[in-house]
Design an enzyme around this catalytic site. Structure first.
Site, PDB file in Angstrom:
ATOM      1  N   PHE A 237      74.052  97.092 -12.856  1.00 25.05           N
ATOM      2  CA  PHE A 237      73.783  95.756 -13.084  1.00 25.05           C
ATOM      3  C   PHE A 237      72.440  95.166 -12.388  1.00 25.05           C
ATOM      4  O   PHE A 237      72.223  93.923 -12.343  1.00 25.05           O
ATOM      5  CB  PHE A 237      75.022  94.639 -12.628  1.00 25.05           C
ATOM      6  CG  PHE A 237      76.205  95.250 -13.085  1.00 25.05           C
ATOM      7  CD1 PHE A 237      76.670  95.357 -14.314  1.00 25.05           C
ATOM      8  CD2 PHE A 237      77.316  95.768 -12.018  1.00 25.05           C
ATOM      9  CE1 PHE A 237      77.867  96.090 -14.813  1.00 25.05           C
ATOM     10  CE2 PHE A 237      78.441  96.369 -12.457  1.00 25.05           C
ATOM     11  CZ  PHE A 237      78.703  96.414 -13.904  1.00 25.05           C
ATOM     12  N   GLY A 463      76.370 102.648 -18.018  1.00 23.28           N
ATOM     13  CA  GLY A 463      77.666 102.431 -18.684  1.00 23.28           C
ATOM     14  C   GLY A 463      77.560 101.646 -19.750  1.00 23.28           C
ATOM     15  O   GLY A 463      78.330 101.099 -20.550  1.00 23.28           O
ATOM     16  N   ALA A 506      67.498 100.618 -24.949  1.00 20.81           N
ATOM     17  CA  ALA A 506      67.766 100.715 -26.224  1.00 20.81           C
ATOM     18  C   ALA A 506      66.775 100.745 -27.407  1.00 20.81           C
ATOM     19  O   ALA A 506      66.537 101.778 -28.035  1.00 20.81           O
ATOM     20  CB  ALA A 506      68.916  99.600 -26.941  1.00 20.81           C
ATOM     21  N   THR A 629      79.695  99.135 -28.640  1.00 22.58           N
ATOM     22  CA  THR A 629      79.540  99.177 -27.373  1.00 22.58           C
ATOM     23  C   THR A 629      78.643  97.848 -27.042  1.00 22.58           C
ATOM     24  O   THR A 629      78.580  97.224 -26.085  1.00 22.58           O
ATOM     25  CB  THR A 629      78.407 100.496 -26.945  1.00 22.58           C
ATOM     26  OG1 THR A 629      77.493 100.471 -28.107  1.00 22.58           O
ATOM     27  CG2 THR A 629      79.413 101.649 -26.918  1.00 22.58           C
ATOM     28  N   LYS A 696      66.646  94.841 -30.541  1.00 22.94           N
ATOM     29  CA  LYS A 696      65.956  93.930 -29.434  1.00 22.94           C
ATOM     30  C   LYS A 696      66.687  94.485 -28.213  1.00 22.94           C
ATOM     31  O   LYS A 696      66.044  94.171 -27.076  1.00 22.94           O
ATOM     32  CB  LYS A 696      66.160  92.534 -29.784  1.00 22.94           C
ATOM     33  CG  LYS A 696      65.272  91.802 -30.624  1.00 22.94           C
ATOM     34  CD  LYS A 696      65.402  90.288 -30.718  1.00 22.94           C
ATOM     35  CE  LYS A 696      64.467  89.655 -31.602  1.00 22.94           C
ATOM     36  NZ  LYS A 696      64.903  88.412 -31.828  1.00 22.94           N
ATOM     37  N   GLY A 699      72.880  93.004 -23.563  1.00 24.22           N
ATOM     38  CA  GLY A 699      73.338  93.216 -22.208  1.00 24.22           C
ATOM     39  C   GLY A 699      73.225  91.886 -21.291  1.00 24.22           C
ATOM     40  O   GLY A 699      74.207  91.264 -21.192  1.00 24.22           O
ATOM     41  N   GLU A 700      71.894  91.773 -20.944  1.00 23.03           N
ATOM     42  CA  GLU A 700      71.864  90.638 -20.065  1.00 23.03           C
ATOM     43  C   GLU A 700      71.987  89.258 -20.994  1.00 23.03           C
ATOM     44  O   GLU A 700      72.337  88.367 -20.456  1.00 23.03           O
ATOM     45  CB  GLU A 700      70.335  90.842 -19.488  1.00 23.03           C
ATOM     46  CG  GLU A 700      70.148  91.697 -18.566  1.00 23.03           C
ATOM     47  CD  GLU A 700      68.972  92.308 -18.108  1.00 23.03           C
ATOM     48  OE1 GLU A 700      68.107  92.445 -19.002  1.00 23.03           O
ATOM     49  OE2 GLU A 700      68.926  92.258 -16.747  1.00 23.03           O
TER      50      GLU A 700
END
Ligand code: MOS
Length: 734
Positions: A237, A463, A506, A629, A696, A699-700
């Site tokens: 993280f 992860g 990604a 995911t 793009k 996650g965050e």
């Protein structure tokens, strides 16, 4: 054509993880391992006068105690300690370097023993005398002395004047406490010592090549002498972006002992690393009575250490997200006697946008306007800090689909007007925004005649699902089934990768794979077209695709050559290509992801217990590579947003300058009982500009806005506005 991109695909590394076959840095087996245990400073500031290690050395099984006095040599310049992610200004922390104490529980000695328990016990016997100096760890006490830095975007218009003449105003101060990352996997390093002095360092990190460069620099070693490996990471993280001190200490010990060494931090010691900086955010908003925004000022006062200036963009989002002619920002740093803060999921935005989105809610109340309507009224098609259009922006659609899924139109405007039995019900919303970055990244594809491809890149998979999306992209680009692809990553000897962070991996690695696959296609076509009487003899490169293990004419799919035949004719049994992708610096567009977050809370009126019963997060993040995911990324971020809103806070005892709740027992994170219904929506967002695949990254974006939506829901339920996180019972006092 079969497509794996975009489909909900289970992790290809999932089986290895759930069966324990996946080995993490702290569990790599090696003969003759020595085990380390860190001795930590009990004072927050000062210097070490003496270290008495005699008792520790008397324990049977103890091999050595390393300190700044007896360690092997380390580099003397700041430059050597500056890793890829180090702040531009400052003097990075050097473990066991000298007698200076910069923060409480700083590592000051390393006990090495034949087993972990002995090392740990002996570490408790090391006696240290200090010369203490006065310290300060209190952001609120240091706020007036905070110094402005240049980071925020330029102001525009005349914000102060527009504010003073605004028909409706809201000003507020918001506080985000320091928070610590609590990944399941502890920071750990296992160093395998080779007789020739070369090392293999199994490390928990988000960037193996960053760690490799750092270790080489601080120990004056060649790149060939250090290989850093990190195939699996149990969450990070942001805490693993910079090399952490256990890696340096483990290498130091291996060089001192000429032996393999393992060092695993304990959970308590995880609180001696970086953290999300405690921040005071001051917002002032001015609007016309119809809700048109006319002024925004946003000032952040953030924590940093005495020795480095850590700062992220907290404030600039405010003038980017909503249409507003007059804006002004400032970012100040208060230097405290703590470790340097570091990135934590959506650094800057998670804090700054929390404040903005609570302030917008308060402005909506003052205007007697629905909070969603206020956002839509001030919707901006341009990124106004740079005055450029977005590569794509489907935020309006996030608002629409999120509101519809949540049932926002049934919201009663008045606070305390909705209830469910003994519980007050509150509905709140907020906007989220993050960057869609991309970085130079390389990939290698090795395709063998049997139709199997190995795809390699030094990136980590922290992860997030990187193994899986890499395989999906490669399978599509090479026209092979998913199970014919194997992925190698997390190894500094593999093709170049940045650290995995910022939600950029990604897009970056997918394009590295795409350009490399293109080179493979070209080579295969050349081979295929040279076969005597080749069905592709008169085809051109542009006319052929890789489909189902063959090079196929697009015009006439009946004309095809198998990969095996093409290679056989060329007398080879494999093709290996390595390419990197560099993204053009396009300053004519802004690149962002967006979200609309809706939250429902139910609050027991007698006790004040807050339950987050529903969250809807509608996200626009370009093309989603793997809806399964990606969904997990957003859901995990929403859970963390619940923690940020209601639970998480690193508590300091300012008398000792020490963290008080350095354990999962006392640092509260959401547990199953705190998490109810979470709905994730991915809004279609086609982006033909950002990169060829329209990716793009997620996650965050999932955490930004969540705490604000919950805080706004708490206000709606109770009529009480809590601006300081986390919102705990004592603050609510119904
Ligand atoms: Mo992320 S905070 O860039 O690991």
């Amino acid at each position: 054509m079969a497509s794996y991109i975009g489909t909900p695909t289970s992790r290809i590394d999932g089986l290895a993880k759930v069966t324990g076959a996946a080995k993490y840095a702290g569990e790599i087996e090696a003969p003759n391992l020595a085990y380390g245990s860190v001795v930590a400073s009990t004072v927050a500031k000062g210097r070490i006068v003496s270290i008495d290690m005699s008792q520790a050395l008397n324990v049977s099984g103890v091999i050595a105690v390393l300190t700044h006095k007896n360690r092997p040599p380390m580099a003397r310049t700041d430059r050597a300690y500056m890793d890829d992610i180090a702040p531009e200004r400052g003097s990075p922390f050097r473990p066991l370097y000298d007698d200076k104490i910069r923060f409480s529980r700083q590592p000051i000695a390393l006990v090495l023993a034949e087993d972990e328990e002995t090392a740990r016990y002996a570490a408790s016997l090391v006696r240290v005398d200090y010369e203490e100096e006065a310290h300060d760890t209190d952001l609120h006490r240091q706020r007036d002395g905070a110094k402005a830095i240049k980071t925020p975007p330029k102001p525009r218009g005349k914000a102060d004047k527009a504010l003073s003449t605004a028909e409706v105003r809201h000003q507020g101060e918001y506080y985000i406490p320091p928070e610590h990352h609590n990944p399941m996997e502890l920071f750990a390093s296992t160093v395998i010592w080779n007789e020739d002095g070369k090392l293999t360092l199994y490390d928990k990190t988000q960037g193996v090549q960053n760690v490799q460069r750092y270790i080489c620099n601080i120990f004056n070693m060649d790149a060939d002498d250090v290989r850093v490996v990190s195939p699996y990471v149990g969450g990070a993280f942001g805490s693993g972006l910079r090399p952490q001190y256990q890696a340096a200490l483990a290498v130091l010990a291996a060089r001192a002992l000429r032996r393999s060494v393992r060092l695993v931090l304990r959970r308590q010691q995880m609180y001696t690393l970086g953290f999300r900086p405690g921040t005071i955010e001051r917002l002032a908003l001015g609007a016309r009575s119809d809700g048109t925004l006319d002024a925004i000022t946003h000032e952040a006062i953030a924590t940093t250490s005495r020795y480095e200036d850590f700062a992220r963009n907290d404030t600039g989002w405010s003038g980017a997200l909503y249409k507003c002619a007059n804006t002004k920002y400032s970012h100040k740093l208060a230097k405290l006697d703590l470790a340097t803060p570091c990135d934590m999921r959506a650094p800057g935005a998670a804090s700054g946008v929390y404040a903005l989105e609570c302030a917008m809610d308060e402005l909506a109340v003052a205007l007697k306007l629905d909070p969603l309507q206020l956002r839509i009224r001030n919707y901006s098609e341009l990124e106004q800090n740079d005055n450029v259009p977005y590569t794509s922006k489907q935020l309006r659609e996030c608002y629409r689909q999120g509101a519809e899924a949540f049932g926002w139109d049934k919201r009663k405007a008045e606070p305390r007007s909705m209830r469910d039995g003994r519980e007050l019900v509150g509905w709140g919303m907020a906007t989220g925004v993050w960057e869609a970055l991309q970085m130079k990244t390389a990939a290698r594809i090795t395709l063998t005649a049997n139709g199997h491809a190995e795809v390699a890149c030094a990136t980590s998979d922290i992860g997030t699902g990187t193994y899986t999306i890499m395989a999906q992209v490669a399978a599509d680009m090479l026209g092979l089934p998913l199970d014919s692809i194997s992925i190698k990553l997390g190894d500094s000897s593999l093709p170049q990768s940045p650290v995995e962070g910022g939600s950029w991996m990604a897009a970056s690695v997918s394009h590295a794979i795409a350009v490399t696959a293109e080179a493979v296609r070209k080579q295969l076509f050349n081979l295929a077209s040279k076969i005597p009487g080749s069905p592709l003899g008169d085809a051109r490169l542009d006319d052929v695709s890789l489909v189902e293990g063959k090079i196929v004419s697009r015009r006439d799919p009946g004309r095809a050559v198998s990969i095996a035949d093409a290679m056989r004719s060329g007398g080879i049994d494999r093709i290996e290509q390595e390419k990197f992708t560099n993204f053009k610096d396009d300053s004519r567009h802004a690149r962002n992801t967006h979200s609309a977050v809706f939250a429902e809370v139910k609050i027991d009126e007698q006790i004040g217990v807050i339950r987050v019963t529903r969250v809807v997060s509608a996200v626009a993040a370009g093309r989603i590579l793997n809806t399964k995911t990606a969904h997990s990324q957003i859901m995990g971020s929403v859970v963390w947003g619940i923690g940020m809103a209601l639970h998480e806070e690193t508590l300091l005892d300012h008398n000792f300058g020490r963290i008080m709740n350095a354990s999962l027992g006392e640092y509260h994170v959401p547990v199953n009982a705190d998490v109810h219904d979470i709905k994730v929506i991915f809004v279609d967002e086609q982006d033909d500009i950002i990169n060829p695949l329209g990716i793009k990254g997620v996650g965050e974006i999932g955490i930004v806005g969540v705490a604000a939506a919950i805080a706004n829901a708490v206000y709606h339920a109770t009529g009480k506005r809590i601006r300081d996180l986390p919102i705990t019972l004592d603050k609510l006092q119904l």
